[in-house]
Design a protein around this motif. Structure first.
Motif, PDB file in Angstrom:
ATOM      1  N   GLY A 172       5.748  27.517  53.177  1.00 54.41           N
ATOM      2  CA  GLY A 172       4.724  26.617  53.700  1.00 54.41           C
ATOM      3  C   GLY A 172       4.061  25.805  52.596  1.00 54.41           C
ATOM      4  N   LYS A 173       3.832  26.462  51.463  1.00 51.74           N
ATOM      5  CA  LYS A 173       3.216  25.777  50.325  1.00 51.74           C
ATOM      6  C   LYS A 173       4.136  24.676  49.806  1.00 51.74           C
ATOM      7  CE  LYS A 173       1.398  26.680  45.690  1.00 51.74           C
ATOM      8  NZ  LYS A 173       1.167  27.733  44.666  1.00 51.74           N
ATOM      9  N   ALA A 174       5.470  24.991  49.674  1.00 47.71           N
ATOM     10  CA  ALA A 174       6.426  24.002  49.197  1.00 47.71           C
ATOM     11  C   ALA A 174       6.534  22.826  50.170  1.00 47.71           C
ATOM     12  CB  ALA A 174       7.793  24.660  49.013  1.00 47.71           C
ATOM     13  N   ASN A 175       6.557  23.140  51.471  1.00 53.38           N
ATOM     14  CA  ASN A 175       6.627  22.070  52.477  1.00 53.38           C
ATOM     15  C   ASN A 175       5.394  21.177  52.420  1.00 53.38           C
ATOM     16  OD1 ASN A 175       9.115  22.971  53.403  1.00 53.38           O
ATOM     17  ND2 ASN A 175       8.228  24.242  55.034  1.00 53.38           N
ATOM     18  N   ALA A 176       4.251  21.802  52.228  1.00 54.38           N
ATOM     19  CA  ALA A 176       3.016  21.017  52.141  1.00 54.38           C
ATOM     20  C   ALA A 176       3.026  20.112  50.910  1.00 54.38           C
ATOM     21  CB  ALA A 176       1.815  21.968  52.090  1.00 54.38           C
ATOM     22  N   GLU A 177       3.528  20.645  49.768  1.00 55.60           N
ATOM     23  CA  GLU A 177       3.602  19.845  48.548  1.00 55.60           C
ATOM     24  C   GLU A 177       4.571  18.677  48.716  1.00 55.60           C
ATOM     25  OE1 GLU A 177       2.857  18.562  44.700  1.00 55.60           O
ATOM     26  OE2 GLU A 177       1.780  19.978  45.979  1.00 55.60           O
ATOM     27  N   GLN A 178       5.721  18.972  49.373  1.00 55.57           N
ATOM     28  CA  GLN A 178       6.697  17.918  49.628  1.00 55.57           C
ATOM     29  C   GLN A 178       6.103  16.828  50.522  1.00 55.57           C
ATOM     30  OE1 GLN A 178      10.205  19.294  51.580  1.00 55.57           O
ATOM     31  NE2 GLN A 178      11.249  17.320  51.533  1.00 55.57           N
ATOM     32  N   GLU A 179       5.394  17.258  51.557  1.00 55.18           N
ATOM     33  CA  GLU A 179       4.778  16.289  52.460  1.00 55.18           C
ATOM     34  C   GLU A 179       3.732  15.450  51.735  1.00 55.18           C
ATOM     35  OE1 GLU A 179       2.447  16.264  56.790  1.00 55.18           O
ATOM     36  OE2 GLU A 179       3.089  18.145  55.852  1.00 55.18           O
ATOM     37  N   ARG A 180       2.994  16.120  50.825  1.00 55.87           N
ATOM     38  CA  ARG A 180       1.977  15.381  50.067  1.00 55.87           C
ATOM     39  C   ARG A 180       2.616  14.307  49.202  1.00 55.87           C
ATOM     40  NH1 ARG A 180      -0.119  15.000  45.214  1.00 55.87           N
ATOM     41  NH2 ARG A 180       1.406  16.462  44.361  1.00 55.87           N
ATOM     42  N   ARG A 181       3.723  14.701  48.508  1.00 58.40           N
ATOM     43  CA  ARG A 181       4.391  13.742  47.629  1.00 58.40           C
ATOM     44  C   ARG A 181       4.964  12.566  48.413  1.00 58.40           C
ATOM     45  NH1 ARG A 181       7.827  17.653  43.464  1.00 58.40           N
ATOM     46  NH2 ARG A 181       5.999  18.567  42.397  1.00 58.40           N
ATOM     47  N   VAL A 182       5.563  12.866  49.578  1.00 59.72           N
ATOM     48  CA  VAL A 182       6.125  11.796  50.394  1.00 59.72           C
ATOM     49  C   VAL A 182       5.030  10.834  50.838  1.00 59.72           C
ATOM     50  CG1 VAL A 182       7.202  11.300  52.630  1.00 59.72           C
ATOM     51  CG2 VAL A 182       8.097  13.133  51.194  1.00 59.72           C
ATOM     52  N   LYS A 183       3.911  11.414  51.253  1.00 63.01           N
ATOM     53  CA  LYS A 183       2.811  10.555  51.703  1.00 63.01           C
ATOM     54  C   LYS A 183       2.227   9.736  50.558  1.00 63.01           C
ATOM     55  CE  LYS A 183       1.426  13.236  55.748  1.00 63.01           C
ATOM     56  NZ  LYS A 183       0.338  14.001  56.404  1.00 63.01           N
ATOM     57  N   VAL A 184       2.110  10.359  49.365  1.00 69.79           N
ATOM     58  CA  VAL A 184       1.596   9.625  48.197  1.00 69.79           C
ATOM     59  C   VAL A 184       2.540   8.487  47.817  1.00 69.79           C
ATOM     60  CG1 VAL A 184       1.107   9.819  45.731  1.00 69.79           C
ATOM     61  CG2 VAL A 184       0.241  11.542  47.299  1.00 69.79           C
ATOM     62  N   SER A 185       3.871   8.791  47.822  1.00 70.02           N
ATOM     63  CA  SER A 185       4.863   7.759  47.489  1.00 70.02           C
ATOM     64  C   SER A 185       4.804   6.613  48.489  1.00 70.02           C
ATOM     65  CB  SER A 185       6.260   8.377  47.464  1.00 70.02           C
ATOM     66  OG  SER A 185       6.347   9.375  46.452  1.00 70.02           O
TER      67      SER A 185
END
Length: 280
Positions: free
Chosen positions: A219-232
Protein backbone atom coordinates in the motif's frame (compact mmCIF):
# COMPACT_ATOMS: atom_id res chain seq x y z
CA UNK A 1 -83.21 -30.21 80.89
CA UNK A 2 -82.63 -33.35 78.77
CA UNK A 3 -83.21 -31.19 75.69
CA UNK A 4 -80.50 -28.76 76.81
CA UNK A 5 -78.11 -31.65 77.34
CA UNK A 6 -78.79 -32.90 73.83
CA UNK A 7 -78.04 -29.43 72.44
CA UNK A 8 -74.76 -29.25 74.35
CA UNK A 9 -73.76 -32.73 73.18
CA UNK A 10 -74.66 -31.83 69.59
CA UNK A 11 -72.58 -28.63 69.76
CA UNK A 12 -69.63 -30.48 71.27
CA UNK A 13 -69.92 -33.20 68.62
CA UNK A 14 -70.13 -30.66 65.79
CA UNK A 15 -67.17 -28.76 67.16
CA UNK A 16 -65.16 -31.98 67.43
CA UNK A 17 -66.02 -32.95 63.86
CA UNK A 18 -65.10 -29.47 62.59
CA UNK A 19 -61.83 -29.51 64.51
CA UNK A 20 -60.98 -32.97 63.18
CA UNK A 21 -61.82 -31.87 59.64
CA UNK A 22 -59.66 -28.74 59.92
CA UNK A 23 -56.81 -30.80 61.32
CA UNK A 24 -56.93 -32.98 58.18
CA UNK A 25 -56.89 -30.03 55.78
CA UNK A 26 -53.28 -29.76 54.62
CA UNK A 27 -51.72 -26.77 52.91
CA UNK A 28 -48.70 -27.25 50.66
CA UNK A 29 -45.83 -24.72 50.93
CA UNK A 30 -44.28 -23.46 47.70
CA UNK A 31 -41.05 -25.38 48.31
CA UNK A 32 -42.80 -28.67 49.09
CA UNK A 33 -44.80 -31.31 47.26
CA UNK A 34 -47.78 -32.70 49.16
CA UNK A 35 -48.24 -36.41 48.44
CA UNK A 36 -51.53 -37.97 49.56
CA UNK A 37 -51.68 -41.75 49.41
CA UNK A 38 -54.11 -44.50 50.41
CA UNK A 39 -57.55 -44.71 48.88
CA UNK A 40 -57.27 -41.92 46.32
CA UNK A 41 -59.72 -43.01 43.68
CA UNK A 42 -59.30 -43.92 40.03
CA UNK A 43 -57.70 -42.21 37.08
CA UNK A 44 -59.22 -41.53 33.65
CA UNK A 45 -58.53 -45.11 32.50
CA UNK A 46 -60.38 -46.56 35.50
CA UNK A 47 -57.28 -47.83 37.29
CA UNK A 48 -56.64 -47.08 40.96
CA UNK A 49 -54.42 -44.06 41.52
CA UNK A 50 -51.28 -44.68 43.52
CA UNK A 51 -51.04 -41.14 44.90
CA UNK A 52 -52.32 -37.61 44.60
CA UNK A 53 -49.76 -34.79 44.34
CA UNK A 54 -50.45 -31.18 45.26
CA UNK A 55 -48.07 -28.27 44.68
CA UNK A 56 -48.85 -24.71 45.67
CA UNK A 57 -52.30 -25.43 47.05
CA UNK A 58 -54.14 -27.45 49.70
CA UNK A 59 -56.19 -30.62 49.99
CA UNK A 60 -58.30 -32.49 52.50
CA UNK A 61 -56.80 -35.76 53.77
CA UNK A 62 -59.42 -38.24 54.85
CA UNK A 63 -58.73 -39.91 58.16
CA UNK A 64 -58.14 -43.67 58.31
CA UNK A 65 -58.28 -44.24 54.52
CA UNK A 66 -55.65 -41.63 53.54
CA UNK A 67 -52.34 -40.28 54.77
CA UNK A 68 -49.79 -37.77 53.50
CA UNK A 69 -46.11 -36.85 53.33
CA UNK A 70 -44.11 -33.97 51.92
CA UNK A 71 -41.33 -34.10 49.36
CA UNK A 72 -38.78 -31.27 49.41
CA UNK A 73 -38.45 -29.31 46.15
CA UNK A 74 -35.19 -27.56 47.03
CA UNK A 75 -32.43 -28.09 44.43
CA UNK A 76 -29.78 -30.69 45.22
CA UNK A 77 -26.16 -30.44 44.07
CA UNK A 78 -24.54 -33.72 43.09
CA UNK A 79 -20.81 -33.94 42.40
CA UNK A 80 -19.93 -36.63 39.88
CA UNK A 81 -16.28 -37.70 39.74
CA UNK A 82 -16.41 -39.90 36.66
CA UNK A 83 -13.11 -41.65 35.96
CA UNK A 84 -11.85 -43.76 33.03
CA UNK A 85 -14.89 -43.22 30.82
CA UNK A 86 -14.26 -44.77 27.41
CA UNK A 87 -14.69 -42.48 24.38
CA UNK A 88 -15.55 -43.57 20.85
CA UNK A 89 -11.80 -43.70 20.10
CA UNK A 90 -11.28 -46.07 23.06
CA UNK A 91 -9.41 -43.36 24.96
CA UNK A 92 -10.22 -43.19 28.66
CA UNK A 93 -10.95 -39.76 30.16
CA UNK A 94 -11.91 -38.36 33.55
CA UNK A 95 -14.97 -36.10 33.53
CA UNK A 96 -15.47 -34.32 36.87
CA UNK A 97 -18.80 -32.52 36.84
CA UNK A 98 -21.52 -31.03 39.02
CA UNK A 99 -25.23 -31.66 38.43
CA UNK A 100 -28.05 -29.68 39.98
CA UNK A 101 -31.37 -31.54 40.22
CA UNK A 102 -34.69 -31.15 42.00
CA UNK A 103 -38.00 -32.98 42.29
CA UNK A 104 -40.09 -32.01 39.28
CA UNK A 105 -43.47 -30.30 39.53
CA UNK A 106 -44.66 -31.52 36.11
CA UNK A 107 -47.83 -33.57 36.35
CA UNK A 108 -46.48 -36.96 35.31
CA UNK A 109 -43.10 -36.48 36.98
CA UNK A 110 -44.69 -35.69 40.36
CA UNK A 111 -46.40 -39.09 40.37
CA UNK A 112 -43.07 -40.75 39.50
CA UNK A 113 -41.44 -38.95 42.41
CA UNK A 114 -44.23 -39.99 44.78
CA UNK A 115 -44.00 -43.63 43.69
CA UNK A 116 -40.22 -43.97 43.71
CA UNK A 117 -38.87 -41.50 46.28
CA UNK A 118 -41.51 -41.03 48.98
CA UNK A 119 -39.91 -41.71 52.34
CA UNK A 120 -36.32 -41.39 51.07
CA UNK A 121 -33.94 -38.92 52.68
CA UNK A 122 -32.05 -36.24 50.75
CA UNK A 123 -28.83 -38.26 50.66
CA UNK A 124 -30.65 -41.36 49.44
CA UNK A 125 -32.20 -39.34 46.62
CA UNK A 126 -28.77 -37.94 45.73
CA UNK A 127 -27.25 -41.42 45.64
CA UNK A 128 -30.07 -42.69 43.41
CA UNK A 129 -29.66 -39.76 41.02
CA UNK A 130 -25.85 -40.12 41.00
CA UNK A 131 -26.10 -43.74 39.85
CA UNK A 132 -28.34 -42.71 36.95
CA UNK A 133 -26.10 -39.76 36.02
CA UNK A 134 -22.93 -41.89 36.00
CA UNK A 135 -24.46 -44.46 33.68
CA UNK A 136 -25.87 -41.94 31.22
CA UNK A 137 -22.69 -39.85 31.24
CA UNK A 138 -20.64 -42.90 30.28
CA UNK A 139 -23.06 -43.65 27.44
CA UNK A 140 -22.83 -40.12 26.04
CA UNK A 141 -19.01 -40.12 26.16
CA UNK A 142 -18.94 -43.48 24.37
CA UNK A 143 -20.71 -41.91 21.37
CA UNK A 144 -18.31 -38.95 20.93
CA UNK A 145 -14.66 -38.39 19.97
CA UNK A 146 -12.25 -36.65 22.32
CA UNK A 147 -11.85 -33.73 19.88
CA UNK A 148 -15.61 -33.31 19.70
CA UNK A 149 -16.03 -33.37 23.47
CA UNK A 150 -13.15 -30.95 24.04
CA UNK A 151 -13.87 -28.48 21.22
CA UNK A 152 -17.67 -28.50 20.97
CA UNK A 153 -18.55 -28.30 24.65
CA UNK A 154 -22.07 -27.03 23.93
CA UNK A 155 -22.91 -30.14 21.91
CA UNK A 156 -21.48 -32.37 24.64
CA UNK A 157 -23.55 -30.62 27.32
CA UNK A 158 -26.66 -30.79 25.11
CA UNK A 159 -26.22 -34.55 24.69
CA UNK A 160 -25.65 -35.00 28.43
CA UNK A 161 -28.69 -32.88 29.31
CA UNK A 162 -30.93 -34.79 26.90
CA UNK A 163 -29.77 -38.25 27.98
CA UNK A 164 -29.54 -37.64 31.75
CA UNK A 165 -32.69 -35.51 31.90
CA UNK A 166 -34.82 -38.20 30.25
CA UNK A 167 -33.69 -40.86 32.74
CA UNK A 168 -34.08 -38.61 35.78
CA UNK A 169 -37.69 -37.83 34.84
CA UNK A 170 -38.47 -41.52 35.19
CA UNK A 171 -37.95 -41.20 38.95
CA UNK A 172 -39.52 -37.74 39.16
CA UNK A 173 -36.39 -35.57 39.10
CA UNK A 174 -35.72 -32.56 36.90
CA UNK A 175 -32.23 -31.65 35.66
CA UNK A 176 -31.61 -27.96 36.33
CA UNK A 177 -27.96 -27.43 35.43
CA UNK A 178 -24.81 -29.26 34.32
CA UNK A 179 -21.30 -27.94 34.89
CA UNK A 180 -18.47 -30.01 33.43
CA UNK A 181 -15.01 -29.18 34.76
CA UNK A 182 -11.71 -29.67 32.94
CA UNK A 183 -11.43 -32.95 31.06
CA UNK A 184 -8.35 -35.07 31.76
CA UNK A 185 -7.12 -38.24 30.08
CA UNK A 186 -4.45 -40.61 31.34
CA UNK A 187 -2.59 -40.72 28.02
CA UNK A 188 -2.13 -36.95 27.71
CA UNK A 189 -4.09 -36.83 24.45
CA UNK A 190 -6.15 -33.78 25.46
CA UNK A 191 -3.03 -31.90 26.56
CA UNK A 192 -1.41 -32.67 23.20
CA UNK A 193 -4.51 -31.35 21.44
CA UNK A 194 -4.24 -28.15 23.45
CA UNK A 195 -0.56 -27.71 22.54
CA UNK A 196 -1.36 -28.36 18.88
CA UNK A 197 -4.17 -25.81 18.91
CA UNK A 198 -1.92 -23.26 20.63
CA UNK A 199 0.86 -23.80 18.07
CA UNK A 200 -1.60 -23.45 15.20
CA UNK A 201 -2.99 -20.27 16.70
CA UNK A 202 0.52 -18.79 17.10
CA UNK A 203 1.49 -19.72 13.52
CA UNK A 204 -1.74 -18.29 12.18
CA UNK A 205 -1.17 -15.07 14.13
CA UNK A 206 2.38 -14.76 12.76
CA UNK A 207 1.09 -15.39 9.25
CA UNK A 208 -1.59 -12.72 9.63
CA UNK A 209 0.95 -10.23 10.98
CA UNK A 210 3.28 -10.93 8.04
CA UNK A 211 0.40 -10.52 5.59
CA UNK A 212 -0.60 -7.25 7.20
CA UNK A 213 2.99 -5.96 7.03
CA UNK A 214 3.21 -7.06 3.37
CA UNK A 215 -0.08 -5.35 2.54
CA UNK A 216 1.16 -2.26 4.35
CA UNK A 217 4.37 -2.12 2.30
CA UNK A 218 2.45 -2.71 -0.94
CA UNK A 219 0.00 0.00 0.00
CA UNK A 220 2.85 2.36 0.82
CA UNK A 221 4.57 1.64 -2.53
CA UNK A 222 1.30 2.12 -4.43
CA UNK A 223 0.69 5.40 -2.66
CA UNK A 224 4.22 6.61 -3.50
CA UNK A 225 3.76 5.58 -7.13
CA UNK A 226 0.44 7.40 -7.30
CA UNK A 227 2.03 10.48 -5.75
CA UNK A 228 4.84 10.50 -8.31
CA UNK A 229 2.43 10.05 -11.21
CA UNK A 230 0.28 12.89 -9.97
CA UNK A 231 3.32 15.15 -9.40
CA UNK A 232 4.64 14.36 -12.90
CA UNK A 233 1.25 15.05 -14.40
CA UNK A 234 1.05 18.34 -12.52
CA UNK A 235 4.58 19.32 -13.67
CA UNK A 236 3.72 18.44 -17.28
CA UNK A 237 0.56 20.50 -17.06
CA UNK A 238 2.53 23.42 -15.64
CA UNK A 239 5.19 23.24 -18.39
CA UNK A 240 2.52 22.96 -21.05
CA UNK A 241 0.82 26.01 -19.61
CA UNK A 242 4.07 27.97 -19.55
CA UNK A 243 4.83 27.05 -23.17
CA UNK A 244 1.33 27.99 -24.27
CA UNK A 245 1.71 31.30 -22.50
CA UNK A 246 5.05 31.96 -24.19
CA UNK A 247 3.56 31.13 -27.59
CA UNK A 248 0.64 33.44 -26.94
CA UNK A 249 3.02 36.24 -25.95
CA UNK A 250 5.21 35.65 -29.02
CA UNK A 251 2.18 35.67 -31.33
CA UNK A 252 0.93 38.85 -29.73
CA UNK A 253 4.35 40.50 -30.13
CA UNK A 254 4.54 39.46 -33.81
CA UNK A 255 1.10 40.88 -34.47
CA UNK A 256 2.11 44.13 -32.81
CA UNK A 257 5.25 44.48 -34.88
CA UNK A 258 3.32 43.63 -38.07
CA UNK A 259 0.71 46.27 -37.29
CA UNK A 260 3.42 48.85 -36.54
CA UNK A 261 5.22 48.07 -39.84
CA UNK A 262 1.97 48.33 -41.76
CA UNK A 263 1.21 51.64 -40.10
CA UNK A 264 4.69 52.96 -41.02
CA UNK A 265 4.21 51.88 -44.65
CA UNK A 266 0.87 53.65 -44.89
CA UNK A 267 2.31 56.77 -43.31
CA UNK A 268 5.31 56.76 -45.69
CA UNK A 269 3.06 56.30 -48.73
CA UNK A 270 0.79 59.12 -47.63
CA UNK A 271 3.78 61.39 -47.14
CA UNK A 272 5.13 60.62 -50.62
CA UNK A 273 1.73 61.31 -52.16
CA UNK A 274 1.54 64.64 -50.36
CA UNK A 275 5.02 65.68 -51.62
CA UNK A 276 4.13 64.71 -55.19
CA UNK A 277 0.98 66.75 -55.07
CA UNK A 278 2.88 69.72 -53.76
CA UNK A 279 5.38 69.62 -56.62
CA UNK A 280 2.64 69.81 -59.18
Amino acid sequence: MPFLVLIVVAVILAFSILTAALSRYRRCPSDKLLVIYGKIGKDASGEARSAKCVHGGASFVWPVIQDYQYLDLKPMTIEIDLKSALSRQNIRINVPSVFTVAISTDEGDMINAAVRMLGLGAQQIKDLAADIILGQLRQVIATMDIEEINADREKFLANVTHSVGAELRKIGLKLINVNVKDLVDESGYIEALGKKAAAQAINQAKKEVAEQERDGEIGKANAEQERRVKVSAADATAVRGENEAKITIANSEADRREREADAERRASAAEKIAIANALK
